[in-house]
Design an enzyme around this catalytic site. Structure first.
Site, short mmCIF file in Angstrom:
data_model
loop_
_atom_site.label_atom_id
_atom_site.label_comp_id
_atom_site.label_asym_id
_atom_site.label_seq_id
_atom_site.Cartn_x
_atom_site.Cartn_y
_atom_site.Cartn_z
N GLY A 4 13.97 41.35 24.46
CA GLY A 4 15.06 40.95 23.58
C GLY A 4 16.20 41.96 23.51
O GLY A 4 17.03 41.89 22.62
N SER A 21 13.69 40.56 28.87
CA SER A 21 15.09 40.35 29.25
C SER A 21 15.28 39.69 30.61
O SER A 21 16.25 39.97 31.32
CB SER A 21 15.90 41.65 29.14
OG SER A 21 15.93 42.07 27.79
N HIS A 62 0.43 39.86 23.05
CA HIS A 62 1.89 40.01 23.10
C HIS A 62 2.30 41.19 22.21
O HIS A 62 1.72 41.40 21.14
CB HIS A 62 2.59 38.73 22.63
CG HIS A 62 4.05 38.75 22.93
ND1 HIS A 62 4.96 39.45 22.16
CD2 HIS A 62 4.76 38.21 23.95
CE1 HIS A 62 6.16 39.33 22.70
NE2 HIS A 62 6.08 38.58 23.78
N LYS A 115 8.38 31.83 20.82
CA LYS A 115 8.18 32.67 19.61
C LYS A 115 8.38 31.77 18.39
O LYS A 115 7.99 30.61 18.44
CB LYS A 115 9.11 33.89 19.65
CG LYS A 115 8.99 34.61 21.01
CD LYS A 115 9.71 35.91 21.09
CE LYS A 115 9.50 36.53 22.48
NZ LYS A 115 10.06 37.85 22.62
N ASN A 122 8.34 31.49 26.38
CA ASN A 122 7.72 31.80 25.09
C ASN A 122 8.78 31.58 24.01
O ASN A 122 9.72 32.34 23.91
CB ASN A 122 7.23 33.25 25.11
CG ASN A 122 6.65 33.67 23.78
OD1 ASN A 122 6.43 32.85 22.89
ND2 ASN A 122 6.38 34.96 23.63
N GLU A 142 5.12 43.38 30.03
CA GLU A 142 6.36 43.26 29.25
C GLU A 142 6.61 44.58 28.52
O GLU A 142 6.03 44.83 27.46
CB GLU A 142 6.22 42.16 28.20
CG GLU A 142 5.96 40.78 28.76
CD GLU A 142 6.36 39.70 27.75
OE1 GLU A 142 7.27 38.93 28.09
OE2 GLU A 142 5.80 39.65 26.65
#
Ligand code: 13P
Length: 234
Positions: free
Chosen positions: A163, A193, A88, A8, A6, A157
Site C-alpha cells: 500500500g 504495490s 497476511h 481486504k 485481495n 509481501e
C-alpha cells in the site's frame, strides 16, 4: 501464473458482484487458463461466479463454536470455499496474530485440504539490517508451516511495500524468491504495490509464479489487465 486480488476490508456485496461479473466474463472471453483467485470480504461470498476461485482472507481454525466475531469452517463450507489466505502481514501486525496462531490456522486448514496462500514478509527495519536478518525473519515466519503441503502457495509481501507504492528492486525480489525456492516447491507470488504498470515485469522474474494484488486490484478493469499480462507470459 497465479493472479490474486485481495480486497481486504473493501467493497460491498453489490460492488463485489459487479466486479466478479467483469472478471468472470473477461476470463471466459479470453480463455484464460491461469489461476485467478479473488479474496472478497466475508459478506460478499454469496452468489459469486465460479470460473474464478474465491478465497477468504482469514478464518478461525475450528469447525464452529464460541468464538465471538469469528468465522469458522462450518460457515465456509456453506459457500464451498476451500481457499484461504493465512499469515497476511495486516493480520500479523495490525490484528496481532502470532506465529503460533498463524501455524495453528495453517495446520487446521491444511488438514481440511484447503488451498493455502501463505504470506511472509519483513518490516522495513528488518530489511535495513541486511540480508542475514531478513532471511532469519522470513525463516521464522515458516515455523510450524509444512512447506511440502501440496496445496500451498507462498506469497512474499514485504510489509513496507504494501500500500505504499514502493517495491523492492527487481534484483531483490529475485534474490528473495530464489531463497524461497530453496525452501519449497510451492508456487511463489510477489505482493506489495503491484499494479498494471509493474505486474508484467514482476511476473517475468525468475521464481515468481504470480502476484497478490491489493489496492490496484480494486478496479476490475485493472485486475483484468494484470490477468491478461499473466496470460501472455504463460
Ligand atoms: P497493495 O497491492 O495495496 O500494496 O497490497 C498488497 C497486499 O497486501 C495484498 O495482499
Amino acid at each position: 501464473m497465479i493472479v490474486c486480488a485481495n480486497f481486504k476490508a473493501n467493497k460491498t456485496r453489490q460492488e463485489t458482484q459487479a466486479y466478479m461479473a467483469v472478471v468472470e466474463s473477461f476470463v471466459s472471453a479470453n480463455n484464460i487458463s491461469d489461476t485467478v483467485i479473488v479474496f472478497p470480504p466475508f459478506t460478499a461470498l454469496e452468489h459469486l461466479p465460479r470460473n474464478v476461485l474465491i478465497g477468504v482472507q482469514n478464518a478461525y481454525p475450528v469447525q464452529n463454536g464460541a468464538f465471538t466475531g469469528e468465522i469458522a469452517l462450518e460457515q465456509l463450507e456453506e459457500f464451498a470455499v476451500t481457499t484461504i489466505l493465512i499469515g497476511h502481514s495486516e493480520r500479523r501486525h495490525i490484528l496481532g496474530e502470532t506465529q503460533e496462531t498463524v501455524a495453528a490456522k495453517f495446520r487446521f486448514f491444511a488438514e481440511k485440504g484447503f488451498t493455502i496462500v501463505y504470506c511472509v514478509g519483513e518490516p522495513l527495519e528488518i530489511r535495513e539490517e541486511g540480508n542475514e536478518a531478513l532471511m532469519d525473519y522470513i525463516s521464522n515466519q515458516f515455523e510450524g508451516i509444512d512447506l511440502e503441503y501440496p496445496d500451498l502457495i507462498v506469497a512474499y509481501e514485504p510489509v513496507w511495500a504494501i500500500g505504499t507504492g514502493l517495491t523492492p528492486s527487481v534484483r531483490d525480489i529475485e534474490l528473495l524468491h530464489g531463497a524461497l525456492r530453496e525452501k519449497t516447491k510451492a508456487p511463489l507470488l510477489y505482493g506489495g504495490s503491484v499494479k498494471v504498470d509493474n505486474a508484467g515485469e514482476i511476473m517475468t522474474l525468475e521464481n515468481v509464479d504470480g502476484v497478490l494484488v491489493g489496492s490496484a486490484a480494486l478496479s476490475a478493469n485493472d485486475f483484468c489487465d494484470m490477468i491478461a499480462q499473466a496470460a501472455e507470459l504463460s
